[in-house]
Scaffold this motif. Sequence first.
Motif, PDB file in Angstrom:
ATOM      1  N   ARG A   1       0.856  -1.181   0.000  1.00  0.00           N
ATOM      2  CA  ARG A   1       0.000   0.000   0.000  1.00  0.00           C
ATOM      3  C   ARG A   1       0.894   1.233   0.000  1.00  0.00           C
ATOM      4  NH1 ARG A   1      -0.303  -2.050   5.195  1.00  0.00           N
ATOM      5  NH2 ARG A   1       0.489  -0.650   6.822  1.00  0.00           N
ATOM      6  N   ASP A   2       0.331   2.335  -0.427  1.00  0.00           N
ATOM      7  CA  ASP A   2       1.069   3.602  -0.510  1.00  0.00           C
ATOM      8  C   ASP A   2       2.335   3.458  -1.342  1.00  0.00           C
ATOM      9  OD1 ASP A   2      -0.850   4.697   1.233  1.00  0.00           O
ATOM     10  OD2 ASP A   2       0.284   4.004   2.989  1.00  0.00           O
ATOM     11  N   GLY A   3       2.299   2.553  -2.330  1.00  0.00           N
ATOM     12  CA  GLY A   3       3.414   2.424  -3.254  1.00  0.00           C
ATOM     13  C   GLY A   3       4.584   1.617  -2.747  1.00  0.00           C
ATOM     14  N   ARG A   4       4.439   0.917  -1.608  1.00  0.00           N
ATOM     15  CA  ARG A   4       5.558   0.102  -1.132  1.00  0.00           C
ATOM     16  C   ARG A   4       5.049  -1.058  -0.282  1.00  0.00           C
ATOM     17  NH1 ARG A   4       7.654   1.558   4.015  1.00  0.00           N
ATOM     18  NH2 ARG A   4       6.483   3.243   5.032  1.00  0.00           N
ATOM     19  N   LEU A   5       5.949  -2.017  -0.038  1.00  0.00           N
ATOM     20  CA  LEU A   5       5.618  -3.198   0.746  1.00  0.00           C
ATOM     21  C   LEU A   5       5.832  -2.942   2.226  1.00  0.00           C
ATOM     22  CD1 LEU A   5       7.184  -5.909  -1.553  1.00  0.00           C
ATOM     23  CD2 LEU A   5       4.775  -5.840  -0.850  1.00  0.00           C
ATOM     24  N   HIS A   6       4.904  -3.422   3.033  1.00  0.00           N
ATOM     25  CA  HIS A   6       4.989  -3.287   4.492  1.00  0.00           C
ATOM     26  C   HIS A   6       4.840  -4.668   5.120  1.00  0.00           C
ATOM     27  CE1 HIS A   6       4.060   1.129   4.254  1.00  0.00           C
ATOM     28  NE2 HIS A   6       3.435   0.724   3.171  1.00  0.00           N
ATOM     29  N   ARG A   7       5.586  -4.908   6.170  1.00  0.00           N
ATOM     30  CA  ARG A   7       5.314  -6.086   6.973  1.00  0.00           C
ATOM     31  C   ARG A   7       4.041  -5.802   7.749  1.00  0.00           C
ATOM     32  NH1 ARG A   7       6.342 -10.809   5.946  1.00  0.00           N
ATOM     33  NH2 ARG A   7       8.492 -10.245   5.494  1.00  0.00           N
ATOM     34  N   ASP A   8       3.039  -6.676   7.625  1.00  0.00           N
ATOM     35  CA  ASP A   8       1.727  -6.393   8.198  1.00  0.00           C
ATOM     36  C   ASP A   8       1.840  -6.223   9.708  1.00  0.00           C
ATOM     37  OD1 ASP A   8      -0.931  -6.308   8.951  1.00  0.00           O
ATOM     38  OD2 ASP A   8      -1.555  -7.735   7.439  1.00  0.00           O
ATOM     39  N   PRO A   9       1.404  -5.071  10.245  1.00  0.00           N
ATOM     40  CA  PRO A   9       1.479  -4.875  11.692  1.00  0.00           C
ATOM     41  C   PRO A   9       0.482  -5.744  12.449  1.00  0.00           C
ATOM     42  CG  PRO A   9       0.281  -3.082  10.680  1.00  0.00           C
ATOM     43  CD  PRO A   9       0.823  -3.922   9.560  1.00  0.00           C
ATOM     44  N   ARG A  10      -0.445  -6.335  11.744  1.00  0.00           N
ATOM     45  CA  ARG A  10      -1.427  -7.230  12.365  1.00  0.00           C
ATOM     46  C   ARG A  10      -1.274  -8.610  11.757  1.00  0.00           C
ATOM     47  NH1 ARG A  10      -6.096  -3.816  10.198  1.00  0.00           N
ATOM     48  NH2 ARG A  10      -4.603  -3.975   8.508  1.00  0.00           N
ATOM     49  N   PRO A  11      -0.246  -9.347  12.158  1.00  0.00           N
ATOM     50  CA  PRO A  11       0.016 -10.643  11.530  1.00  0.00           C
ATOM     51  C   PRO A  11      -1.128 -11.611  11.769  1.00  0.00           C
ATOM     52  CG  PRO A  11       1.283 -10.415  13.540  1.00  0.00           C
ATOM     53  CD  PRO A  11       0.664  -9.074  13.270  1.00  0.00           C
ATOM     54  N   LEU A  12      -1.166 -12.649  10.931  1.00  0.00           N
ATOM     55  CA  LEU A  12      -2.166 -13.692  11.133  1.00  0.00           C
ATOM     56  C   LEU A  12      -2.107 -14.158  12.580  1.00  0.00           C
ATOM     57  CD1 LEU A  12      -1.559 -15.834   7.949  1.00  0.00           C
ATOM     58  CD2 LEU A  12      -3.331 -14.124   8.312  1.00  0.00           C
ATOM     59  N   ALA A  13      -3.235 -14.148  13.233  1.00  0.00           N
ATOM     60  CA  ALA A  13      -3.235 -14.453  14.659  1.00  0.00           C
ATOM     61  C   ALA A  13      -3.835 -15.820  14.916  1.00  0.00           C
ATOM     62  CB  ALA A  13      -4.025 -13.402  15.435  1.00  0.00           C
ATOM     63  N   ASP A  14      -3.201 -16.576  15.765  1.00  0.00           N
ATOM     64  CA  ASP A  14      -3.764 -17.818  16.240  1.00  0.00           C
ATOM     65  C   ASP A  14      -4.627 -17.447  17.440  1.00  0.00           C
ATOM     66  OD1 ASP A  14      -4.373 -20.228  17.406  1.00  0.00           O
ATOM     67  OD2 ASP A  14      -2.412 -21.110  17.010  1.00  0.00           O
ATOM     68  N   ARG A  15      -5.936 -17.337  17.229  1.00  0.00           N
ATOM     69  CA  ARG A  15      -6.816 -16.892  18.304  1.00  0.00           C
ATOM     70  C   ARG A  15      -6.902 -17.913  19.415  1.00  0.00           C
ATOM     71  NH1 ARG A  15      -9.441 -15.123  13.654  1.00  0.00           N
ATOM     72  NH2 ARG A  15     -10.662 -17.037  13.548  1.00  0.00           N
ATOM     73  N   PHE A  16      -6.443 -19.128  19.119  1.00  0.00           N
ATOM     74  CA  PHE A  16      -6.478 -20.182  20.121  1.00  0.00           C
ATOM     75  C   PHE A  16      -5.304 -20.051  21.090  1.00  0.00           C
ATOM     76  CE2 PHE A  16      -5.751 -24.848  21.008  1.00  0.00           C
ATOM     77  CZ  PHE A  16      -6.750 -24.925  21.940  1.00  0.00           C
ATOM     78  N   LEU A  17      -4.100 -19.865  20.537  1.00  0.00           N
ATOM     79  CA  LEU A  17      -2.911 -19.783  21.381  1.00  0.00           C
ATOM     80  C   LEU A  17      -2.485 -18.351  21.665  1.00  0.00           C
ATOM     81  CD1 LEU A  17      -0.719 -22.624  19.858  1.00  0.00           C
ATOM     82  CD2 LEU A  17      -2.025 -22.663  21.967  1.00  0.00           C
ATOM     83  N   ARG A  18      -3.180 -17.376  21.014  1.00  0.00           N
ATOM     84  CA  ARG A  18      -2.855 -15.958  21.216  1.00  0.00           C
ATOM     85  C   ARG A  18      -1.402 -15.667  20.830  1.00  0.00           C
ATOM     86  NH1 ARG A  18      -7.672 -16.239  21.742  1.00  0.00           N
ATOM     87  NH2 ARG A  18      -8.939 -15.307  23.364  1.00  0.00           N
ATOM     88  N   ARG A  19      -0.992 -16.199  19.681  1.00  0.00           N
ATOM     89  CA  ARG A  19       0.343 -15.897  19.207  1.00  0.00           C
ATOM     90  C   ARG A  19       0.283 -15.690  17.694  1.00  0.00           C
ATOM     91  NH1 ARG A  19       3.095 -21.822  20.160  1.00  0.00           N
ATOM     92  NH2 ARG A  19       2.475 -22.785  18.202  1.00  0.00           N
ATOM     93  N   PRO A  20       1.183 -14.891  17.129  1.00  0.00           N
ATOM     94  CA  PRO A  20       1.081 -14.562  15.701  1.00  0.00           C
ATOM     95  C   PRO A  20       1.516 -15.704  14.790  1.00  0.00           C
ATOM     96  CG  PRO A  20       3.030 -13.585  16.639  1.00  0.00           C
ATOM     97  CD  PRO A  20       2.285 -14.214  17.778  1.00  0.00           C
ATOM     98  N   ALA A  21       1.119 -15.562  13.530  1.00  0.00           N
ATOM     99  CA  ALA A  21       1.583 -16.401  12.422  1.00  0.00           C
ATOM    100  C   ALA A  21       1.544 -17.892  12.730  1.00  0.00           C
ATOM    101  CB  ALA A  21       2.996 -15.994  12.032  1.00  0.00           C
ATOM    102  N   PRO A  22       0.342 -18.471  12.953  1.00  0.00           N
ATOM    103  CA  PRO A  22       0.277 -19.912  13.197  1.00  0.00           C
ATOM    104  C   PRO A  22       0.521 -20.687  11.913  1.00  0.00           C
ATOM    105  CG  PRO A  22      -1.922 -19.043  12.969  1.00  0.00           C
ATOM    106  CD  PRO A  22      -0.994 -17.861  12.893  1.00  0.00           C
ATOM    107  N   ALA A  23       1.145 -21.842  12.045  1.00  0.00           N
ATOM    108  CA  ALA A  23       1.272 -22.725  10.895  1.00  0.00           C
ATOM    109  C   ALA A  23      -0.088 -23.359  10.618  1.00  0.00           C
ATOM    110  CB  ALA A  23       2.316 -23.793  11.182  1.00  0.00           C
ATOM    111  N   PHE A  24      -0.365 -23.625   9.350  1.00  0.00           N
ATOM    112  CA  PHE A  24      -1.615 -24.303   9.012  1.00  0.00           C
ATOM    113  C   PHE A  24      -1.293 -25.534   8.173  1.00  0.00           C
ATOM    114  CE2 PHE A  24      -1.045 -20.866   5.877  1.00  0.00           C
ATOM    115  CZ  PHE A  24      -1.045 -21.570   4.691  1.00  0.00           C
ATOM    116  N   ALA A  25      -2.179 -26.524   8.249  1.00  0.00           N
ATOM    117  CA  ALA A  25      -2.006 -27.761   7.497  1.00  0.00           C
ATOM    118  C   ALA A  25      -2.437 -27.532   6.056  1.00  0.00           C
ATOM    119  CB  ALA A  25      -2.834 -28.867   8.130  1.00  0.00           C
ATOM    120  N   HIS A  26      -1.617 -28.044   5.098  1.00  0.00           N
ATOM    121  CA  HIS A  26      -1.918 -27.848   3.689  1.00  0.00           C
ATOM    122  C   HIS A  26      -1.621 -29.142   2.939  1.00  0.00           C
ATOM    123  CE1 HIS A  26      -2.883 -25.176   0.378  1.00  0.00           C
ATOM    124  NE2 HIS A  26      -1.885 -25.678  -0.311  1.00  0.00           N
TER     125      HIS A  26
END
Length: 357
Positions: A86-111
């Motif tokens: 956004r705004d013409g450049r890349l940003h590390r998202d300040p609101r990372p994917l949240a694991d609402r179960f463990l209350r920690r960011p960027a949970p791994a998911f099964a694929h």
Amino acid sequence: MRVAVIGAGPAGATAAYCLARAGVEVDVYEASGGVGGMARSIDLWGQTVGIGPQHFSSTDPRVNELWLEAAGGAYEMVEPRVRTYRDGRLHRDPRPLADRFLRRPAPAFAHPRQGPGEVYARMCAFAERHGGRVHLDAPVAGLALDGTRVTGVRLNSGEVREHDHVISSMPPPGARPAYRYTVVVYLHTSAESVFGDTWIDVPDPGLRTERVTNFDNWVPAAKRGERETVLALEYRCGDDDRWRWHDERYVALARAEIAAIGVVAAQEILDAVALRVPKSQATHQPGPVAPIEGLQVLGRPGATQAGSILSGLLAAENVLEDAGHDLWSPTPHPGRSRITATGLEMESALRPRLKFG
């Protein structure tokens, strides 16, 4: 008892699987040439890709147990890495994917190892091995009714096929359907791992794409030994002028926008192809409609894979057990779980114990 399932997306495939597992004869009618809906797998340039970053995540034990059963261990854990342009450049998202179960960011998911659609392909294959039939390229025009009871389905050809129950992903009679349409442009690039993100969200008003997916950073098995990287840019629209653009216009737009984002050089793009997904997301609500005996209408518009799986599971229980589940407002499961590399873990195993005194 014969049951028709309209649609072979996650909800329909799940319903067919659960019915076949219970010994019910089931016919699945799918308008497209493949199963999985928006979560299907596609073969491109010797690799397996999805339609954008379609990933499965759930804390519901019912859903996770069923997904694991169908996956049969053929999955890996993916650590999502997401940035925002956004705004013409890349940003590390300040609101990372949240694991609402463990209350920690960027949970791994099964694929699944062969893309998101592998689980639903396995479900449909199971139904066929147990006496069912999956009819591809078989759009349904409507329901066959005897008064207020469904008696089967009416195909586009005019043929009527009789069934005792129908589980449908089509809008119910009396609803006013409205849809979003999706165009995905895939870019075949010569670079290896052109950028480190799993996907990039693009809320930038200067660009039309909503998201860029890098399939190189998902499951290695899906690359099948190929060195090149496949990217996908998603475009959403209605049944309007943008839906009717020629493929070449979308390809040119994707090439220009990936260059604007700055993650791939023009000379690294070997090939490109546009995929159209009509009616990719329903935006209608059911509204007041007359009840039809023997008809189950699957889930809420825009549901996640987990929500769709739950809807299909509950619809099957309604047919098998007359369970009376409300598919549009399902009751939450009291337990919580998550899928890990070693299988299913329940809440008690994951939550730290509190100590007092």
